[in-house]
Design an enzyme around this catalytic site. Structure first.
Site, PDB file in Angstrom:
ATOM      1  CB  SER A   1      -1.053  -0.066   1.632  1.00  0.00           C
ATOM      2  OG  SER A   1      -0.109  -0.396   2.359  1.00  0.00           O
TER       3      SER A   1
ATOM      4  CG  HIS B   1     -10.985  23.587   7.169  1.00  0.00           C
ATOM      5  ND1 HIS B   1      -9.933  23.213   8.033  1.00  0.00           N
ATOM      6  CD2 HIS B   1     -12.318  23.382   7.480  1.00  0.00           C
ATOM      7  CE1 HIS B   1     -10.674  22.741   9.241  1.00  0.00           C
ATOM      8  NE2 HIS B   1     -11.975  22.993   9.150  1.00  0.00           N
TER       9      HIS B   1
ATOM     10  CD  GLU C   1      -7.068  23.394   5.496  1.00  0.00           C
ATOM     11  OE1 GLU C   1      -7.510  22.721   6.989  1.00  0.00           O
ATOM     12  OE2 GLU C   1      -7.654  24.737   5.405  1.00  0.00           O
TER      13      GLU C   1
ATOM     14  CE  LYS D   1      16.156 -10.399  -6.763  1.00  0.00           C
ATOM     15  NZ  LYS D   1      17.601 -11.368  -7.094  1.00  0.00           N
TER      16      LYS D   1
ATOM     17  CB  THR E   1       5.960  -6.357 -10.827  1.00  0.00           C
ATOM     18  OG1 THR E   1       6.185  -5.259 -10.256  1.00  0.00           O
ATOM     19  CG2 THR E   1       5.416  -6.032 -11.958  1.00  0.00           C
TER      20      THR E   1
ATOM     21  CG  LEU F   1       2.671   0.714  -4.339  1.00  0.00           C
ATOM     22  CD1 LEU F   1       2.949   0.336  -5.507  1.00  0.00           C
ATOM     23  CD2 LEU F   1       4.910   1.539  -3.332  1.00  0.00           C
TER      24      LEU F   1
ATOM     25  CB  CYS G   1     -11.359  25.215  11.020  1.00  0.00           C
ATOM     26  SG  CYS G   1     -12.908  23.916  12.035  1.00  0.00           S
TER      27      CYS G   1
END
Length: 547
Positions: free
Chosen positions: A13, A513, A515, A186, A190, A15, A378
């Site tokens: 996970s 917010h 952002e 390697k 995959t 990636l 906030c």
């Protein structure tokens, strides 16, 4: 007709499927195509709204008030779209929809099963989220082999058959690790990941291979041979210094052209000059500033993903390299405000719960008394008001009822009833469900004349996104404003949206917010102004030291 690109991940996970999807979307957008992106999450929560940021990361808020996965933030930062509730759904939401249909009798008493009922609902949601787009990129959360994601994978397998090969394609993101003891890359992980994917009926058309060094032609050839993928479609995705380089890198590898060819789409050549300017701004700063971020979820920086990115975007616009010091508010309670010495600006972000609150109040007091640029977002606005009420407005022990229900001065309190921007009456109380009971999504803020906020935005009204339950108590506001705090922005129903200190160089709190709407190409006026103020503060500080 909309064409679909389904993106899956394998081996491990984290990636970067979200970044990869968003980057491909950015290139396709640069080729004149209308792009949208969807995220399908396999967890059972109906949405991430009640999940701990320290475990899950940031909850991103859409314009229409959806509490969604943080990957939707990547989508909006890379592609000029406004996502919605339809762009993110979980297993929990799918099952909730199906169960609701079953209770209503929609299935005519039939046995409700994963296939076809769950997979049909997934396909329906995908098509709804993709409406109106030339190309929809659909990211499947999790890793191939996880039991939770099987219904999603089965649904996209069915969609490929229903749509045909020129209407849908599969991209699989994998890891190609370098093993130092063997001294070589390697390809076996995959190969096995693709084997797992093929075992459930999905043959990837394109492989994106995450690697920390160049992938040789020999390695690409080997991967192509064992995965049944064209060698030109085995795309190395090497680590980069800045994520905003990735659209340029994928374009160099020809990924967009491969996609265009496979889907049979007509598109103009890619115009990526804006991304070249972003990368140039990151690589060639002319100044440096140090910003302190005082929060409570510092163990997982993903908790503040959009905020961190927004500060970096402001750095790009100001040609400034940003150094962010992540400071736990509880450390300030234990060690004092000396931790804050040397900062050029301070941000107190949003959050929930009483932990670290007194440290944040000390932070706001330090910034106010020492003329350090302060941006309270906030909860950060509420902290600024609590601090000012205690120390300048004669309200000893002022607090929010979220932290102390018996406070003699509840300057922040729960608003129990209000009308939202669509005209609907919303009601809440302290025992309301946690999920979906906040003031959420884009709402209009009216800026006061002759305010710093108006100068920063250059508009009388703005629309920003909210995610909070508690509001400034208007009954106690006159005593606070009489002591010198200026309210510079109100909502349509007179709730406080922005505050500032007229006798301070740059001290702003906002209930929303900002952002969530900052992008690397455009920045955001509030963050850009904050970093400008930090640069000015640093210059004055350095000048005084030279005297």
């Amino acid at each position: 007709m909309t064409r679909y690109i389904f993106i899956t991940g394998g081996v491990v996970s984290s990636l970067g499927k979200g970044i990869a999807s968003a980057s491909l979307g950015a290139i396709l957008e640069a080729r004149g195509l209308k792009v949208t992106l969807l995220k399908l999450d396999p967890y059972i929560n109906v949405d991430p709204g009640t999940m701990n940021p320290a475990q899950h990361g940031e909850v991103f808020v859409t314009e229409d008030g959806g509490e969604t996965d943080l990957d939707l933030g990547h989508y909006e930062r890379f592609v000029r779209i406004k996502t919605s509730k339809a762009n993110n759904f979980t297993s929990g939401r799918i099952y909730a929809n199906v169960i609701r249909n079953e209770r209503r009798g929609d299935y005519l008493g039939g046995t409700v099963q994963v296939i076809p009922h769950i997979t049909d609902e997934i396909k329906r949601c995908i098509k709804k989220g993709a409406e109106g787009a030339d190309i929809a990129l659909v990211e499947i959360g999790g890793t191939v082999g996880d039991i939770e994601s099987l219904p999603f994978l089965e649904a996209i397998r069915q969609l490929r058959i229903e749509l045909g090969h020129q209407q849908a394609l599969f991209i699989h993101l994998t890891l190609v690790p370098y093993i130092p003891t063997a001294g070589e890359i390697k390809t076996k992980p995959t190969q096995h990941s693709v084997k797992e994917l093929r075992s459930i009926g999905i043959q990837p058309d394109i492989l994106l291979c995450r690697c920390d060094r160049p992938l040789s032609d020999h390695a690409r050839s080997k991967i192509a041979l064992f995965t049944n993928v064209e060698q030109r479609a085995v795309i190395p995705l090497q680590d980069v210094d800045f994520v905003y380089q990735i659209p340029l890198e994928l374009h160099k590898q020809g990924l967009d052209q491969i996609v265009i060819d496979m889907l049979g789409v007509s598109a103009k050549p890619a115009d990526l000059h804006e991304w070249e300017e972003v990368v140039d701004g990151l690589r060639n700063p002319t100044s440096e500033v140090t910003i302190g971020m005082v929060g409570k979820y510092m163990d997982l920086r993903e908790s503040y993903k959009s905020l961190i990115e927004a500060v970096l975007h402001a750095g790009i616009k100001n040609r400034a390299r940003i150094h962010i010091h992540f400071i736990n508010a509880e450390d300030i309670e234990k060690q004092g405000v000396e931790i804050l010495q040397g900062l050029d600006g301070i941000i107190v972000p949003g959050g929930f719960g009483h932990r670290g609150i007194e440290g944040k109040i000390l932070t706001a007091k330090f910034a106010r008394e020492n003329n350090v640029p302060y941006l309270g977002i906030c909860l950060g606005l509420q902290i600024a008001i609590i601090e000012f009420a205690r120390h300048k407005a004669g309200m000893a022990d002022a607090n929010s009822t979220e932290f102390n229900s018996a406070t003699p001065y509840p300057v922040i309190a729960l608003v129990t009833e209000w009308i939202d921007s669509s005209g609907q009456k919303e009601i809440r109380h302290e025992h309301s469900d946690k999920g979906g009971t906040m003031r959420l999504g884009g709402q209009t803020c009216y800026l006061e004349k002759d305010s710093l906020a108006k100068k920063i935005y250059s508009h009388d009204t703005i629309v920003e996104r909210h995610r909070h339950r508690y509001e400034v108590n208007n009954h106690l506001l006159p005593q606070i404003t009489a002591a010198g705090l200026k309210v510079s922005g109100y909502s349509h129903n007179k709730l406080v949206e922005m505050v500032e200190l007229p006798d301070h160089p740059w001290y702003i709190g906002c209930q929303f917010h900002p952002e969530f709407t900052s992008t690397p190409r455009d920045g955001h006026p509030l963050f850009t102004g904050f970093i400008q103020a930090a640069k000015t503060y640093q210059e004055k500080k350095n000048a005084s030291l030279r005297v």
